[in-house]
Design a protein around this motif. Structure first.
Motif, short mmCIF file in Angstrom:
data_model
loop_
_atom_site.label_atom_id
_atom_site.label_comp_id
_atom_site.label_asym_id
_atom_site.label_seq_id
_atom_site.Cartn_x
_atom_site.Cartn_y
_atom_site.Cartn_z
N UNK A 64 0.85 -1.18 0.00
CA UNK A 64 0.00 0.00 0.00
C UNK A 64 0.89 1.24 0.00
N UNK A 65 0.71 2.09 -0.98
CA UNK A 65 1.43 3.37 -1.00
C UNK A 65 0.70 4.34 -0.08
N UNK A 66 1.15 4.44 1.15
CA UNK A 66 0.49 5.29 2.13
C UNK A 66 1.52 6.11 2.88
N UNK A 67 1.05 6.88 3.86
CA UNK A 67 1.93 7.80 4.59
C UNK A 67 3.02 7.05 5.34
N UNK A 98 15.76 -7.09 2.73
CA UNK A 98 16.02 -7.79 3.99
C UNK A 98 14.75 -8.06 4.77
N UNK A 99 13.76 -7.19 4.61
CA UNK A 99 12.58 -7.22 5.46
C UNK A 99 11.39 -7.91 4.82
N UNK A 100 11.22 -7.76 3.51
CA UNK A 100 10.02 -8.22 2.82
C UNK A 100 10.28 -9.44 1.95
N UNK A 101 9.20 -10.12 1.61
CA UNK A 101 9.30 -11.18 0.62
C UNK A 101 9.64 -10.55 -0.73
N UNK A 102 10.24 -11.32 -1.64
CA UNK A 102 10.72 -10.73 -2.90
C UNK A 102 9.67 -9.94 -3.68
N UNK A 103 8.45 -10.48 -3.81
CA UNK A 103 7.43 -9.77 -4.58
C UNK A 103 7.03 -8.46 -3.89
N UNK A 104 6.90 -8.49 -2.58
CA UNK A 104 6.55 -7.28 -1.84
C UNK A 104 7.68 -6.26 -1.91
N UNK A 105 8.93 -6.72 -1.81
CA UNK A 105 10.06 -5.81 -1.92
C UNK A 105 10.08 -5.14 -3.28
N UNK A 106 9.80 -5.93 -4.33
CA UNK A 106 9.78 -5.36 -5.68
C UNK A 106 8.67 -4.32 -5.82
N UNK A 107 7.52 -4.58 -5.21
CA UNK A 107 6.40 -3.63 -5.27
C UNK A 107 6.76 -2.35 -4.52
N UNK A 110 9.04 -0.17 -6.54
CA UNK A 110 8.36 0.58 -7.60
C UNK A 110 7.75 1.87 -7.06
N UNK A 111 7.20 1.79 -5.83
CA UNK A 111 6.69 3.01 -5.20
C UNK A 111 7.84 3.96 -4.91
N UNK A 112 8.96 3.43 -4.46
CA UNK A 112 10.13 4.26 -4.19
C UNK A 112 10.59 5.00 -5.45
N UNK A 113 10.58 4.32 -6.58
CA UNK A 113 10.97 4.97 -7.84
C UNK A 113 10.06 6.15 -8.15
N UNK A 114 8.77 5.96 -7.97
CA UNK A 114 7.84 7.07 -8.23
C UNK A 114 8.02 8.19 -7.23
N UNK A 152 0.71 13.26 -11.42
CA UNK A 152 1.59 12.66 -12.41
C UNK A 152 2.26 11.39 -11.89
N UNK A 153 2.32 11.24 -10.58
CA UNK A 153 3.08 10.13 -10.00
C UNK A 153 2.25 9.16 -9.17
N UNK A 154 1.05 9.60 -8.72
CA UNK A 154 0.26 8.77 -7.83
C UNK A 154 -1.20 8.78 -8.24
N UNK A 155 -1.90 7.69 -7.89
CA UNK A 155 -3.34 7.64 -8.11
C UNK A 155 -4.03 8.51 -7.06
N UNK A 156 -5.32 8.80 -7.28
CA UNK A 156 -6.05 9.61 -6.32
C UNK A 156 -6.14 8.92 -4.96
N UNK A 157 -6.28 7.60 -4.98
CA UNK A 157 -6.33 6.86 -3.72
C UNK A 157 -4.99 6.97 -2.99
N UNK A 158 -3.90 6.86 -3.73
CA UNK A 158 -2.57 6.99 -3.11
C UNK A 158 -2.34 8.40 -2.59
#
Length: 306
Positions: A64-67, A98-107, A110-114, A152-158
C-alpha cells in the motif's frame, strides 16, 4: 456470473478486498511490516534511532502506497548530503529486500521509484517564481500546482493515503488566510470565523495545536507558585494534574538538572573573574566542564567580565 481468472488476478489487493466484501466474506488482513534497525547505522544522523513508518503488505504481496511507507523512505532520504542519493537509494532497497518477501520488496521499490521522481520534480516546483507570494492567492496557486504534480506520479487513492493530512492542513491554512485577507469582515467577524474553523478541526489536531500553549500556561503557573512561596511538591501536583505523574517527574528531573547546571555556571564565573591568563581560563573550563558542556558556555561568557 463467473469472472475470468485473468480479470480477478488483475484486480490485485484492492480487487480482492472488494470481492470479499461483495461475497460477504471477511476481507483479508493486511500485514504491517516494520523495519528493524541494522546492526550498524547507515549514517551518523541515524545513530541510536529506529526506522520510521512501516510497510502494509496485502496477501498477494502488493504493498500500500500510504503515509507510513513514505515515512520509511523519508527516514533514509533525510541522510542525503551525508550520503549520496545513489547510496541512499541502494540502502533503502537493501532494507526492503532484507525485510520483505521478494514480490513485496519489488512492489515497494516501484513506489520508491515514483516517490523519488516526485521529490525531484517537487524541487523544481519550488523554484518556480510564478508560485511565490505570501497571500492566499499565491498559496492557492502553489497548492494547485502541487496537486497537478502529484497526479503525475500517484493515483487519487494513493494521494489521499500519502498526503491526506498534509492536504487538510494546507486547506485549513488557506481558509485562515482567506478570512484574514477578507476586507469585508471586521475584526470581530474574523475572530468568529476563525473560532468556527478551529471548532471544526479533528480532535487530535486540536489537541496537538493546544499542547504547546498548555505547556507554556502550566510553566507560567508553576513560576507563579514558586514566586508565591510554594514548594516543589505543589509544582509537581500542578504538572501531574495537567500532564500525568510520569511527565511531572520528568519535568522535575529537568528542573533539578537545570538548577545544578546553573550552580556550576555561577561557580565557574566566580572563579573565572580572578583569572587574567587565557591558558588558566581554559584549564578551568576543562576541569569543570566536559567538551560538550563547554559548547554551551558561550551564552554565559558573551558579556564583558567584571
Amino acid at each position: 456470473m463467473n469472472r475470468s481468472p485473468t480479470i480477478v488476478l488483475a484486480l490485485g489487493a484492492a480487487g480482492t478486498l472488494w470481492l470479499a466484501m461483495l461475497a460477504g466474506q471477511p476481507a483479508p488482513a493486511m500485514q504491517t511490516v516494520t523495519v528493524t534497525p541494522p546492526a550498524k547505522a547507515f549514517a551518523p544522523s541515524l545513530l541510536g534511532t529506529r526506522p520510521d513508518g512501516a510497510v502494509h503488505v496485502a496477501p498477494d504481496d502488493s504493498v500500500v502506497a500510504d503515509a507510513q511507507l513514505i515515512e520509511l523512505f523519508d527516514y533514509y532520504l533525510s541522510t542525503v548530503g551525508e550520503k549520496s542519493p545513489a547510496a541512499v537509494r541502494a540502502e533503502i532497497e537493501r532494507e526492503l529486500d532484507r525485510t520483505l518477501r521478494p514480490a513485496a520488496a519489488a512492489a515497494a521499490k516501484r513506489v520508491l521509484t515514483r516517490y523519488t521522481a516526485y521529490r525531484q520534480a517537487l524541487a523544481g516546483l519550488g523554484a518556480d517564481r510564478r508560485l511565490t507570494g505570501q497571500d492566499a492567492a499565491a498559496l492557492k496557486r502553489r497548492l494547485d500546482a502541487l496537486r497537478g504534480l502529484r497526479a503525475r506520479y500517484f493515483s487519487q487513492r494513493e494521494i489521499a493515503a500519502i498526503f491526506g493530512r498534509e492536504d487538510a492542513a494546507n486547506a485549513e491554512a488557506l481558509a485562515r488566510m482567506a478570512i484574514r485577507d477578507d476586507r469585508t469582515l471586521d475584526a470581530q467577524q474574523k475572530q468568529a470565523r476563525l473560532a468556527a474553523l478551529d471548532a471544526g478541526l479533528p480532535a487530535d489536531v486540536r489537541a496537538a495545536r493546544e499542547a504547546p500553549l498548555k505547556i507554556v500556561r502550566v510553566q507560567e503557573e508553576a513560576e507563579r507558585l514558586r514566586a508565591g512561596g510554594a514548594g516543589e511538591d505543589d509544582v509537581f501536583r500542578l504538572r501531574a494534574e495537567a500532564f500525568g505523574a510520569d511527565a511531572a517527574q520528568r519535568l522535575a528531573d529537568v528542573d533539578r538538572e537545570e538548577a545544578a547546571w546553573k550552580r556550576r555556571i555561577e561557580a565557574y564565573l566566580v572563579q573565572r573573574r580572578g583569572l587574567n591568563d587565557e591558558a588558566a581560563v581554559a584549564a578551568l573550563r576543562n576541569r569543570m566542564f566536559s567538551e560538550d558542556e563547554q559548547r554551551r558556555l558561550g551564552a554565559y561568557e558573551g558579556g564583558p567580565q567584571p
